[in-house]
Scaffold this motif. Sequence first.
Motif: not given
Ligand SMILES: Nc1ncnc2c1ncn2[C@@H]1O[C@H](COP(=O)(O)OP(=O)(O)OP(=O)(O)O)[C@@H](O)[C@H]1O
Length: 255
Positions: A39-40, A42-45
């Motif tokens: 989690n966190g 950065g996958k969704s990013t």
């Molecule tokens: N628009 C934004 N502004 C600021 N920080 C962000 C933004 N989007 C994501 N983050 C931060 O970037 C980091 C990565 O988030 P992301 O959602 O990409 O992770 P993830 O791997 O997809 O997590 P998960 O498995 O929980 O979905 C997190 O710390 C999140 O708080």
Amino acid sequence: MTAALQMQGVRKSFGPTEIIRGIDLEIPTGERHAIIGPNGAGKSTLFHLISGKYSKTAGRILLNGTEVTELQPYQINRMGLSRSFQITNIFPRLSVFENVRCGLLWSMGYRNSFWRLVDTERALNERAAQILDEIGLLERCDLPAGVLAYAEQRALEIGITIAGGAEVIMLDEPTAGMSHSETEGVVELIRRVTQGRTLVMVEHDMGVVFNLADRISVLVYGEIIATGTPEEVRASKAVQEAYLGAVDAGEGEAH
Ligand SMILES: Nc1ncnc2c1ncn2[C@@H]1O[C@H](COP(=O)(O)OP(=O)(O)OP(=O)(O)O)[C@@H](O)[C@H]1O
């Protein structure tokens, strides 16, 4: 052959915080590629960067060899990349059929003169019916999409994602919230509809990942620490230490 997707030195910061810290990745045409990580990580990013929703702080992204780094999501979509979202993204009051037709119209309506010249209605309806058949929802085509079961809604969403005939399909947690048997059904569906296409998916269910993916990239704190076949990733010490830990990669759910 040119890779379907290439990322070169891709970085993304939100304010002072760097979330994606230099991604280099090539996904060959026809590969099913999973991106996993805690989690966190950065996958969704990363997904938003590829699909054009977020601008990049640095680096380049190429789709079938053409740079798409600065393009808008709809432009990238029309160049052959289509994505689903983590949250079900359908029109609940429209019929199942209309939902797929909307997907078709959006992706093809303006692009392809064929749809304007030849009996548009009929061609659209035939293609929509074909997709509904592929996703197992033909018999439910007249129902409002909102009354479908959750797993059916996710299947419909996959149908909408593939409707425009995109060559690169991105699915964000396609089995999230599903029961074991629903998950099995959706995995088979994904396998079928991505045949001959390139799939990039983010997925937490390791059973799904290790079953579907040809290769896996492991993202930890905005960096890919390993890319390889399921066997290579399973055997990687770095991955075990950083992420998989005690989770049995063949069965468990890891976050
Ligand atoms: N628009 C934004 N502004 C600021 N920080 C962000 C933004 N989007 C994501 N983050 C931060 O970037 C980091 C990565 O988030 P992301 O959602 O990409 O992770 P993830 O791997 O997809 O997590 P998960 O498995 O929980 O979905 C997190 O710390 C999140 O708080």
